[in-house]
Design an enzyme around this catalytic site. Structure first.
Site, PDB file in Angstrom:
ATOM      1  N   GLU A  30      -4.504 -10.006   0.289  1.00 19.23           N
ATOM      2  CA  GLU A  30      -5.244  -9.997   1.546  1.00 19.23           C
ATOM      3  C   GLU A  30      -6.694 -10.333   1.222  1.00 19.23           C
ATOM      4  O   GLU A  30      -7.251  -9.853   0.234  1.00 19.23           O
ATOM      5  CB  GLU A  30      -5.173  -8.629   2.237  1.00 19.23           C
ATOM      6  CG  GLU A  30      -3.776  -8.242   2.688  1.00 19.23           C
ATOM      7  CD  GLU A  30      -3.699  -6.814   3.239  1.00 19.23           C
ATOM      8  OE1 GLU A  30      -4.774  -6.243   3.571  1.00 19.23           O
ATOM      9  OE2 GLU A  30      -2.585  -6.276   3.336  1.00 19.23           O
ATOM     10  N   GLU A  88       0.815  -1.216   0.000  1.00 19.37           N
ATOM     11  CA  GLU A  88       0.000   0.000   0.000  1.00 19.37           C
ATOM     12  C   GLU A  88       0.853   1.273   0.000  1.00 19.37           C
ATOM     13  O   GLU A  88       0.746   2.120   0.869  1.00 19.37           O
ATOM     14  CB  GLU A  88      -0.955  -0.021   1.187  1.00 19.37           C
ATOM     15  CG  GLU A  88      -1.997  -1.123   1.040  1.00 19.37           C
ATOM     16  CD  GLU A  88      -2.930  -1.263   2.225  1.00 19.37           C
ATOM     17  OE1 GLU A  88      -4.131  -1.500   2.006  1.00 19.37           O
ATOM     18  OE2 GLU A  88      -2.457  -1.149   3.370  1.00 19.37           O
TER      19      GLU A  88
END
Length: 989
Positions: free
Chosen positions: A506, A426
């Site tokens: 994820e 991220e």
């Protein structure tokens, strides 16, 4: 006197430097076993905390003993009584103005005196710092030797020339914030300090230097090859492999060597020696490649049934011990986890050693996340705008990015468990990540590259995404996805990306009760060869322990330490609780992703067994069967199952057994044949079960003619055999010797789960339930009538201030059993309902002395529409307190489904509930309102009642806290429902 800003003062510029660390030696591979000397400097140090870097500098001008206290290294100072932790998921806890950081920058001075009596001639001594958050300025005997940068990255400093015989002083000044904090915005607690080990390492003249183990395996020929590259020429020996006196740099063919896989983690002992040093390596042979759209290991596509693993301990934070790590690995193996993503930084080297030894695939992730830059472009809004000022696309930060990648790859390159390098998490995209990928491929061409934020897959080898909706995953599996979802035309980049394997970086966000929908993910993994699994977020609740006045331990989350900016409960999202105990989510994971599929055919006469492993046979597994009638075991044994290689299946008969009374249930379990490091013999890997037809219940009674209205004015109660009812409401108040402290009545509410709440979003299920006022129901009696052997109550159940509701028709009747009544209830919604229902069921309470429950139904754990795979049909018994799941954040929990029969007793009277329709139940020592109001589990206290709910239906769980909501099939939309059950009371005994 004017204070010098720590962001501009010349002596403090190192804090805001965006460069790699100062004074460090080149990184090299981790080698746990060497005959070179090592001096451990962990233990008790002296510590002093200053509010800022300038204040710490002022202390230097007035040296003395004032303010120094003991502290443990490894450790974090906020967890040892100095300052407080701070939790954020994405936001920086300081203004976003790189590379500047606040002037009030907590600064911890560590010092340790040690006696030096080691030789220095003919060798060098290296100070190794394995982990310092955020940066550490290091002095030895007053001489500056360097500055660490990269909190989770090992850094070495040559201190030979600064050591003296006798007493030496090591000083490390640690700043909580630095320019490099902008690269470390991971979803975790900000915990400054020296949290990994500190040691002095001997490097004798003529030492080996760095080592690069090239251990390949050719699945076509079955031949392994070994080449060990060393800085200095070295001798290679391995009696296990038949290697004697070979040379570093030489390629050695090993036709008899066995390959390493996560299922068969075969390691060979190899020694590398020079005249000055010998190192012992554990070598595993395997080949990793991306070919024909799949991620292959040893020429086979692998399925990653993984978890994201933060290093965390509730008392020590990221200062984890080898014992902590090994306990995690053992728990993972026992619950069918086969892969770990080291989110979001390189872990302790010991974790990787354990993955090599126990057998786990590893995605090793670089210590980079700049998540907070995502929210900086207010004009376009978060998540849609470019990452304004993001360092990832700023060339001035490139050396820092490359240094972090280099340190990870060099340290970890010899671990066979690592099959992918991950560039970070991220942090957007940009030229710095492209440069990292290029460097990694040049240095190590044996592992593909992963990074989820490279959406176009311009410089990665694997297409990774997070929390992908099921419909989009189906599109990806069919290789029809486009980089721009709005586009209707394929681009060359679209076509190129479709050639890559797909991983869920994820998924299954395990926040509170959940994750739901794991079976739906599994179906897609098995349907499409491109979808090769992924990693559930995350392994462990990041709840810090807090001792309570009564001696118990409570667990904290964001905001509990007064942080002005925080992300609240988002740190509580693990498959295991903070104390390391498995949550129901981990049990669901184990059942859903078991590497053996056992399907007992209806009727229970045959069983289909499928080996879902990628490499190993089931020779290490034993299959046991039981036959039970109404939950009582009648027969058992071991199945005769032929040899099953990976990917094969067989159908075998279950031995015939005599008939019995009641519901016939056949259960087959796969257990370990012998013990291992992670499980004892007989450990259950998987199970399958089939139930026969349930006995047909008695016909549902209908209202008899001639019913008359009950006169609520003349009498407070009316009798129906052993039962007493309130004349005003028609509610059951007493049955035999059991008093209902809260009479049975319809309930629609549940304490919202973390997934219901979706971290407080307006569109969440919980928000819709609140707007519908489902937490505030009015029960208005429309009519109460009686006739021979029956009492009927018509009720309107409706939210306050709303024009929709539910009409309830409850018919109570006698059954012929002197202590029993039957309830037949129909609930019919009316009006325009704007939301789903959290649940629909009958809620009642009895005195708290009814504190134990025995039931025949599904158990032993909780069961919801999309989280049920870990439960099985049987007879179960537990105290009411043990039916509660201790989620750190209180919420709906503990529902048991498929109820056939339930009993609770106070030692004098026994209340039985016999289900004649689909029912579940909860039993609690507190009310749903208590659960809703409490913010921490320790705030809940047992009340004067045991509160039961007989659930007709429940809403699904999903993972909408960060991911998909429950699928429509698992939602509880308003609809007509029925409840049929018998209630009876007997004297206990």
């Amino acid at each position: 006197m004017q204070e010098i800003s720590p962001t501009t003062g010349s002596d403090l510029d190192y804090i805001t430097a965006i460069t790699p660390p100062d004074g460090t030696l080149p990184p090299r591979a981790s080698t746990p076993v060497t005959d070179a000397d090592r001096v451990d400097l962990d233990g008790t140090w002296q510590f002093r905390l200053s509010r800022s870097a300038v204040a710490a500098e002022r202390h230097d001008l007035a040296p003395g003993t004032d303010g120094w206290k003991d502290i443990q290294v490894p450790g974090h100072w906020p967890l040892q009584g100095f300052g407080d932790p701070w939790y954020t998921n994405a936001d920086y806890p300081f203004p976003v103005d790189p590379p500047r950081v606040p002037s009030d920058n907590p600064t911890g001075d560590y010092r340790r005196a040690f006696t030096w009596d080691k030789p220095v001639e003919g060798r060098r001594w290296v100070l190794r710092c394995e982990g310092i958050e955020s940066i550490g300025r290091i002095r030895v005997n007053g001489v500056l030797v360097g500055v660490t940068r990269g909190s989770r990255l090992e850094q070495d400093f040559d201190v030979t020339d600064h050591l003296v015989p006798g007493t030496n002083l090591l000083e490390i000044r640690v700043h909580q914030w630095s320019a490099h904090s902008y690269l470390e915005d991971q979803d975790m607690w900000w915990l400054p300090g020296i949290f990994r080990g500190v040691s002095l390492l001997e490097r004798p003249d003529g030492e080996i230097g760095d080592l690069f183990v090239r251990a390949d395996f050719d699945a076509d020929t079955g031949t392994a090859t070994l080449r060990i590259e060393a800085t200095e020429p070295a001798r290679i020996d391995s009696p296990e492999l038949g290697i004697t006196g070979r040379s570093s740099g030489e390629t050695i063919d090993l036709p008899g060597a066995e390959p390493w896989t996560a299922e068969t983690p075969r390691l060979y002992t190899v020694t590398v020696s020079t005249a000055a040093e010998t190192r012992t390596l554990r070598v595993g042979f395997r080949r990793v490649e991306v070919r024909d759209g799949n991620l292959l290991v040893n020429d086979r596509a692998v399925q990653l049934r993984g978890v994201n693993h933060h290093e965390f301990h509730p008392e020590r934070g990221r200062a984890v011990t080898p014992a902590d790590l090994e306990a995690n690995i053992r728990t993972m193996k026992r619950h069918n986890v086969n892969a770990v993503r080291t989110s979001h930084y390189p872990p302790s080297p010991r974790l990787l050693d354990l993955c090599d030894e126990y057998g786990l695939w590893v995605v090793d992730e670089c210590d980079i996340e700049t998540h907070g830059f995502l929210h900086q472009d207010e004009e376009h809004g978060a998540w849609t705008a470019p990452w304004k000022s993001n360092p990832s696309d700023d060339a001035s930060w490139k050396p820092a990015y490359l240094d972090r990648m280099r340190r990870m790859v060099e340290r970890d390159k010899n671990h066979p468990s690592i099959i992918l390098w991950s560039l970070g998490n991220e942090a957007g995209t940009g030229e710095n990540f492209a440069a990292m990928a290029a460097w990694a491929r040049h240095r190590d061409d044996t592992r593909p590259i992963h990074y989820a934020d490279d959406v176009a897959c311009e410089y990665v080898d694997v297409f990774g995404e997070m929390y992908t909706p099921f419909a989009r995953m189906d599109e990806i599996g069919r290789r029809l996805d486009r980089i721009d979802p709005a586009s209707t035309v394929d681009t060359l980049q679209d076509i190129a990306r479709r050639r890559l394997p797909y991983l869920l970086t994820e998924f299954g966000h395990a926040m509170g009760n959940g994750p739901g929908g794991l079976l739906d993910y599994r179906a897609l993994f098995e349907k499409y060869d491109r979808c090769q699994g992924g990693f559930v977020w995350e392994w462990r609740d990041q709840g810090l322990a807090r001792p309570l006045p009564d001696g118990r331990i409570g667990y904290t989350y964001g905001g509990d330490f007064g942080e002005p900016v925080h992300d609240g409960t988002f740190s509580i999202d693990g498959l295991v609780f903070p104390d390391g105990n498995p949550s129901p989510g981990l049990l669901e994971f184990k059942a859903v992703f078991a590497p053996i599929r056992i399907t007992v055919e209806p009727g229970g006469d045959t069983v289909h067994i499928r080996n879902l492993r990628d490499f190993a046979t089931l020779d290490d597994t034993e299959f046991r069967w039981t036959v039970a009638f109404d939950g009582m075991t009648a027969a058992s044994g071991t199945l005769d199952v032929p040899r099953l290689p990976a990917g094969t299946a067989v159908t075998v008969p279950v031995p015939a057994t005599p008939p019995g009374d009641g519901e016939r249930v056949v259960t087959v379990t796969a257990v370990t044949r012998s013990g291992s490091r992670w499980a004892d013999a007989g450990h259950e890997i998987a199970f399958g079960q089939a139930a026969g037809h349930r006995p047909v219940p008695a016909p549902v009674p209908t209202p008899r003619p001639g019913a008359v209205a009950v006169d609520a004015v003349r009498a407070a109660s009316i009798r129906l055999g052993p039962a007493s009812f309130d004349t005003g409401s028609g509610a059951l108040t007493r049955l035999g010797g059991v008093t209902f402290t809260s009479p049975p009545r319809l309930d629609l509410w549940r304490a919202p789960t973390s997934n219901d709440l979706q971290t407080g979003q307006d569109g969440s299920a919980a928000a819709r339930w609140r707007r519908a006022n489902l937490h505030a129901l009015d029960h208005t009696v429309l009519a109460v009538t009686e006739t021979t052997g029956q009492i009927r109550a018509l009720t309107r159940v409706a939210p306050l201030a709303r024009s929709f509701g539910v009409h309830v028709d409850a018919l109570w009747s006698l059954t012929g059993d002197p202590g029993e009544v039957r309830l037949s209830l129909t609930a019919t919604p009316y009006g325009a309902w704007p939301s789903t229902w959290p649940r629909i069921g009958l809620r009642f309470a009895v005195p708290a002395t009814y504190d134990h429950v025995t039931w025949y139904g599904y158990g032993p754990g909780e069961r919801y529409p999309d989280t049920y795979s870990a439960t099985r049909l049987g007879r179960w018994s537990a105290p009411v307190t043990e039916l509660q799941t201790p989620y750190v954040v209180p919420q709906e929990n503990g529902a048991r489904g498929g109820l056939r029969h339930l009993t609770t007793t106070n030692g004098h009277h026994r209340l039985d509930v016999v289900a004649e329709s689909e029912l579940g139940f909860t039993a609690r020592p507190w009310t749903p309102e208590d659960l809703t109001a409490a913010r921490h589990h320790h705030e809940l206290s047992p009340g004067p009642e045991t509160v039961f709910t007989l659930d007709i239906a429940l809403d699904g769980i999903g993972s909408a806290a960060c991911g998909p909501a429950p699928l429509p099939a698992d939602r509880l939309s308003p609809r007509t429902t029925e409840l049929h059950a018998r209630l009876r009371v007997h004297t206990a005994g």
